[in-house]
Design an enzyme around this catalytic site. Structure first.
Site, short mmCIF file in Angstrom:
data_model
loop_
_atom_site.label_atom_id
_atom_site.label_comp_id
_atom_site.label_asym_id
_atom_site.label_seq_id
_atom_site.Cartn_x
_atom_site.Cartn_y
_atom_site.Cartn_z
N GLU A 71 -4.51 1.92 12.54
CA GLU A 71 -5.09 2.22 13.86
C GLU A 71 -5.88 3.53 13.81
O GLU A 71 -6.99 3.64 14.35
CB GLU A 71 -3.99 2.37 14.91
CG GLU A 71 -3.14 1.14 15.12
CD GLU A 71 -1.89 1.14 14.25
OE1 GLU A 71 -1.98 1.49 13.05
OE2 GLU A 71 -0.82 0.75 14.77
N CYS B 153 2.76 2.76 15.92
CA CYS B 153 3.73 3.87 15.88
C CYS B 153 3.38 4.90 16.94
O CYS B 153 2.30 4.90 17.54
CB CYS B 153 3.73 4.50 14.48
SG CYS B 153 2.33 5.57 14.15
N1 THU Z 1 1.69 1.81 9.69
C1 THU Z 1 0.49 1.59 10.29
O1 THU Z 1 -0.54 1.47 9.63
N2 THU Z 1 0.46 1.53 11.64
C2 THU Z 1 1.55 1.66 12.45
O2 THU Z 1 1.42 1.70 13.66
C3 THU Z 1 2.88 1.73 11.85
C4 THU Z 1 2.94 1.97 10.38
C5 THU Z 1 1.72 1.90 8.21
C6 THU Z 1 2.07 3.24 7.66
C7 THU Z 1 2.59 2.87 6.29
O3 THU Z 1 1.48 2.74 5.40
C8 THU Z 1 3.20 1.49 6.48
O4 THU Z 1 2.67 0.99 7.71
C9 THU Z 1 4.71 1.48 6.56
O5 THU Z 1 5.17 2.36 7.52
#
Ligand code: THU
Length: 130
Positions: free
Chosen positions: A55, A86
């Site tokens: 994002e 997240c």
């Molecule tokens: N991750 C995202 O790209 N977006 C989110 O909203 C949650 C987590 C990624 C970070 C990391 O590379 C992987 O997902 C595992 O946490």
């Protein structure tokens, strides 16, 4: 640009994810108010903390190209179970508007839609810096 088309772009972006540590791919497609779409994927780092979520990659691409007004972001993480952005990404998006629509999807046929303000209630933002 329909919601389903935006999800398909997020799915395509997801395939570009660089995830040697988590193996968890995330793709995002951010629709600016003028119809331009910016995509992003998560990019991980061997020292972990510099990892950037899908994002935020999309938002950084958009803002660094001069875009600040957004309509919708589509996000695809797991293909088995819908995953939501997240907390850091919610706050990062919030900078540019509480009315941004957030589509979370596993596919173009399985998705949910929220407003950012519902994902981040009582938030702190630019208007609070008085
Ligand atoms: N991750 C995202 O790209 N977006 C989110 O909203 C949650 C987590 C990624 C970070 C990391 O590379 C992987 O997902 C595992 O946490």
């Amino acid at each position: 640009m329909t919601d389903k088309d935006l999800i398909k772009l997020a799915l395509e972006a997801r395939e570009k994810a660089y995830v040697p540590y988590s193996n968890f791919k995330v793709g995002a497609a951010l629709l600016a108010k003028d119809g331009t779409v910016f995509t992003g994927c998560n990019v991980e780092s061997a020292s972990y903390s510099p990892t950037t979520c899908g994002e935020r990659t999309a938002l950084l691409k958009a803002v660094s190209e001069g875009y600040r007004e957004f309509d919708t972001i589509a996000v695809v993480g797991s293909l088995e179970k819908i995953s939501f952005p997240c907390g850091v990404c919610r706050q990062f998006l919030r900078e540019f508007g509480l009315e941004i629509r957030v589509i979370v999807a596993t596919s173009a046929d399985n998705y949910q839609v929220r407003l950012l303000k519902d994902l981040l209630p009582d938030s702190f933002g630019p208007e609070d810096l008085v």
